[in-house]
Design a protein around this motif. Structure first.
Motif, mmCIF file in Angstrom:
data_model
loop_
_atom_site.group_PDB
_atom_site.id
_atom_site.type_symbol
_atom_site.label_atom_id
_atom_site.label_comp_id
_atom_site.label_asym_id
_atom_site.label_seq_id
_atom_site.Cartn_x
_atom_site.Cartn_y
_atom_site.Cartn_z
ATOM 1 N N LYS A 176 10.329 -3.285 3.489
ATOM 2 C CA LYS A 176 10.846 -4.323 4.387
ATOM 3 C C LYS A 176 9.723 -5.103 5.063
ATOM 4 O O LYS A 176 9.820 -6.321 5.235
ATOM 5 C CB LYS A 176 11.742 -3.685 5.451
ATOM 6 C CG LYS A 176 13.041 -3.104 4.906
ATOM 7 C CD LYS A 176 13.851 -2.449 6.025
ATOM 8 C CE LYS A 176 15.151 -1.861 5.493
ATOM 9 N NZ LYS A 176 15.926 -1.170 6.556
ATOM 10 N N THR A 177 8.662 -4.396 5.465
ATOM 11 C CA THR A 177 7.633 -5.035 6.285
ATOM 12 C C THR A 177 6.497 -5.658 5.480
ATOM 13 O O THR A 177 5.857 -6.599 5.951
ATOM 14 C CB THR A 177 7.033 -4.029 7.285
ATOM 15 O OG1 THR A 177 6.486 -2.914 6.561
ATOM 16 C CG2 THR A 177 8.090 -3.519 8.242
ATOM 17 N N CYS A 178 6.223 -5.149 4.288
ATOM 18 C CA CYS A 178 5.100 -5.663 3.498
ATOM 19 C C CYS A 178 5.551 -6.811 2.598
ATOM 20 O O CYS A 178 6.619 -6.757 1.990
ATOM 21 C CB CYS A 178 4.483 -4.548 2.657
ATOM 22 S SG CYS A 178 3.662 -3.277 3.654
ATOM 23 N N GLU A 179 4.703 -7.815 2.505
ATOM 24 C CA GLU A 179 5.038 -9.001 1.722
ATOM 25 C C GLU A 179 4.906 -8.756 0.223
ATOM 26 O O GLU A 179 5.489 -9.478 -0.586
ATOM 27 C CB GLU A 179 4.132 -10.166 2.135
ATOM 28 C CG GLU A 179 4.237 -10.544 3.607
ATOM 29 C CD GLU A 179 5.655 -10.909 4.006
ATOM 30 O OE1 GLU A 179 6.325 -11.630 3.233
ATOM 31 O OE2 GLU A 179 6.106 -10.459 5.071
ATOM 32 N N ALA A 180 4.115 -7.759 -0.157
ATOM 33 C CA ALA A 180 3.933 -7.438 -1.576
ATOM 34 C C ALA A 180 3.427 -6.013 -1.704
ATOM 35 O O ALA A 180 2.840 -5.463 -0.768
ATOM 36 C CB ALA A 180 2.957 -8.412 -2.231
ATOM 37 N N TRP A 181 3.684 -5.423 -2.859
ATOM 38 C CA TRP A 181 3.148 -4.100 -3.197
ATOM 39 C C TRP A 181 2.284 -4.229 -4.446
ATOM 40 O O TRP A 181 2.514 -5.091 -5.300
ATOM 41 C CB TRP A 181 4.274 -3.115 -3.506
ATOM 42 C CG TRP A 181 5.052 -2.597 -2.338
ATOM 43 C CD1 TRP A 181 5.158 -3.162 -1.099
ATOM 44 C CD2 TRP A 181 5.863 -1.418 -2.311
ATOM 45 N NE1 TRP A 181 5.982 -2.408 -0.299
ATOM 46 C CE2 TRP A 181 6.436 -1.327 -1.018
ATOM 47 C CE3 TRP A 181 6.173 -0.440 -3.244
ATOM 48 C CZ2 TRP A 181 7.290 -0.289 -0.649
ATOM 49 C CZ3 TRP A 181 7.024 0.599 -2.882
ATOM 50 C CH2 TRP A 181 7.570 0.678 -1.596
ATOM 51 N N VAL A 182 1.291 -3.351 -4.550
ATOM 52 C CA VAL A 182 0.581 -3.146 -5.810
ATOM 53 C C VAL A 182 0.636 -1.653 -6.103
ATOM 54 O O VAL A 182 0.835 -0.836 -5.201
ATOM 55 C CB VAL A 182 -0.890 -3.624 -5.756
ATOM 56 C CG1 VAL A 182 -0.962 -5.115 -5.511
ATOM 57 C CG2 VAL A 182 -1.686 -2.869 -4.698
ATOM 58 N N THR A 183 0.468 -1.293 -7.358
ATOM 59 C CA THR A 183 0.436 0.119 -7.724
ATOM 60 C C THR A 183 -0.358 0.286 -9.006
ATOM 61 O O THR A 183 -0.703 -0.703 -9.665
ATOM 62 C CB THR A 183 1.853 0.698 -7.870
ATOM 63 O OG1 THR A 183 1.779 2.122 -8.051
ATOM 64 C CG2 THR A 183 2.582 0.076 -9.054
ATOM 65 N N ASN A 184 -0.651 1.533 -9.366
ATOM 66 C CA ASN A 184 -1.558 1.810 -10.476
ATOM 67 C C ASN A 184 -0.862 2.223 -11.771
ATOM 68 O O ASN A 184 -1.536 2.570 -12.737
ATOM 69 C CB ASN A 184 -2.561 2.893 -10.069
ATOM 70 C CG ASN A 184 -1.883 4.179 -9.624
ATOM 71 O OD1 ASN A 184 -0.674 4.206 -9.421
ATOM 72 N ND2 ASN A 184 -2.651 5.239 -9.466
ATOM 73 N N ALA A 185 0.467 2.222 -11.809
ATOM 74 C CA ALA A 185 1.165 2.663 -13.017
ATOM 75 C C ALA A 185 2.490 1.924 -13.188
ATOM 76 O O ALA A 185 3.200 1.668 -12.209
ATOM 77 C CB ALA A 185 1.416 4.171 -12.962
ATOM 78 N N SER A 186 2.819 1.620 -14.437
ATOM 79 C CA SER A 186 4.081 0.930 -14.736
ATOM 80 C C SER A 186 5.281 1.770 -14.317
ATOM 81 O O SER A 186 6.301 1.237 -13.868
ATOM 82 C CB SER A 186 4.158 0.620 -16.234
ATOM 83 O OG SER A 186 3.106 -0.232 -16.626
ATOM 84 N N LYS A 187 5.149 3.099 -14.462
ATOM 85 C CA LYS A 187 6.236 3.994 -14.052
ATOM 86 C C LYS A 187 6.561 3.816 -12.578
ATOM 87 O O LYS A 187 7.720 3.889 -12.166
ATOM 88 C CB LYS A 187 5.851 5.452 -14.312
ATOM 89 C CG LYS A 187 5.941 5.897 -15.754
ATOM 90 C CD LYS A 187 5.642 7.385 -15.863
ATOM 91 C CE LYS A 187 5.779 7.872 -17.291
ATOM 92 N NZ LYS A 187 5.500 9.331 -17.403
#
Length: 397
Positions: A176-187
């Motif tokens: 809700k609070t973050c404008e975007a996420w990043v992550t290290n895996a497609s899963k």
């Protein structure tokens, strides 16, 4: 652009062990990025009890600029700062364990200390990059736009089973609070989009500093008397380490030496590793020493589980092995299936063992494209941070 980064690991740990984790690698490259004017590290809350128990009662390196109650502001280098908060809470960490961190990030003293330190610097923070799921309450209370680096899925860590509700609440809040996420895996993207629906979720896998691992290093003393070929594993012993697979290949390759270098985070798993004559555990090494071990292996292995214990990881060591010129044998876990172009994948213990001989005799040279470097990964994140910050300004106007 002025950025606050909330790392997962305590800054003292990073200074003591070297920049070997995703958060510390990214921070080191952000510090060198010309698009960033000021970089502030908001260290995770720590208690005096933890400092004493873990014997980490040491000052953060750098010049002390300012102190407000339990918060201290240090200058590590020009325009590079750390805000450190030592909590007076004594019973909280003992009673609540990890749960304490969820609340401490939202503590009024923690947030007011952070704000006082930023005010002292007289700079306007454009964006926050949090790499720490525990920081959800902090992100919800401050008004600065934020991006969340959701590396690994903490709901799938066995040791977090009793804190499922807390992690679900934190992920929900960050969505809700973050404008975007990043992550290290497609899963992870699939899981996060299904369960939390963040505003956007971007894949930024791990990387490597190629220059560091492509150098020639002197053979470490504790490797000198170990016979070759050396089949090496450089990494942490956690629940991901498949000791049954490892024990099988050790027995099946008695003419080879198996060397492990790294921290023991799961003593139960470590206790189940076979105590054979051709197995050598050399302990943990500072990250500045680590390349001298990896570059002196003959091949690198990653014997990770491929079952429900996986948690959407992306093994940094696979990139480090390849940059070192090693042939790599791994399972399909921890993101290694995405690297099939560069490594050998063993789908069974028998296949894994058989591939080891092929990998040792393989003399082909593999060069990693720039895409796999930490510099490229950090630049990708900076572009996203700039876009989020600009979008927030546009909305205000």
């Amino acid at each position: 652009m002025n950025i606050v980064v909330v790392p997962y690991h305590d800054w003292r740990k990073i200074e003591m062990e070297g920049a070997r984790t995703r958060d510390s690698h990214i921070i080191s490259h952000l510090a060198a990025n010309k698009d960033i004017e000021n970089l502030i590290i908001l260290n995770r809350p720590i208690s005096y009890l933890e400092l004493m128990v873990k014997k980490k009662m040491r000052k953060i390196s750098g010049k002390l600029l300012f102190r407000y109650k339990q918060c201290s502001l240090y200058e590590l280098a020009p325009k590079f700062y750390v805000i450190d908060y030592i909590s007076n809470s004594f019973l909280g960490p003992i009673r609540d364990g990890k749960k304490w961190f969820f609340d401490s990030y939202g503590d009024d003293e923690f947030i007011s200390g952070y704000e006082k330190c930023v005010d002292y610097l007289k700079i306007n923070i454009n964006i926050i990059l949090t790499q720490n799921v525990f920081s959800a309450k902090f992100c919800s209370k401050v008004k600065t736009p934020a991006v969340f680096d959701g590396w690994d899925n903490f709901l799938l860590f066995p040791e977090n089973s009793k804190l499922q509700a807390n992690f679900i609440s934190a992920y929900t809040s960050l969505a809700k609070t973050c404008e975007a996420w990043v992550t290290n895996a497609s899963k992870n993207i699939e899981f996060y989009n299904k369960h939390y629906n963040p505003k956007s979720c971007h894949l930024v896998k791990n990387g490597v500093d190629v220059e560091t691992f492509s150098k020639s290093y002197k053979l470490p003393t504790d490797l000198k008397n170990i016979s070759r070929p050396i089949v090496g594993f450089g990494g942490k012993i956690t629940h991901l380490f498949d000791y049954e697979l490892f024990n099988y290949i050790v027995k099946d390759n008695s003419d080879k030496s198996f060397v492990i270098v790294g921290q023991i985070l799961d003593s139960n798993v470590f206790s189940k590793i076979i105590k054979a004559k051709n197995v050598y555990y050399l302990g943990d090494k500072h990250y500045k020493q680590y390349p001298s071990y990896v570059t002196n292996f003959d091949i690198g292995i990653i014997p990770y589980v491929t079952n429900s214990l996986e948690h959407g990881a992306d093994s940094i060591k696979v990139y480090e092995y390849i940059a070192s010129g090693l042939k790599v044998v791994g399972t399909a876990g921890a993101g290694m299936s995405d690297m099939q172009e560069y490594i050998y994948i063993g789908k069974t213990k028998e296949e894994f063992s058989a591939i080891i001989n092929r990998a040792i005799s393989d003399k082909n040279t593999i060069i990693l494209p720039e895409f796999y470097t930490w510099k490229y990964k950090s630049q990708t994140i900076v572009k996203l941070l700039k876009q989020v910050a600009m979008d927030r300004v546009s909305v205000k106007n």
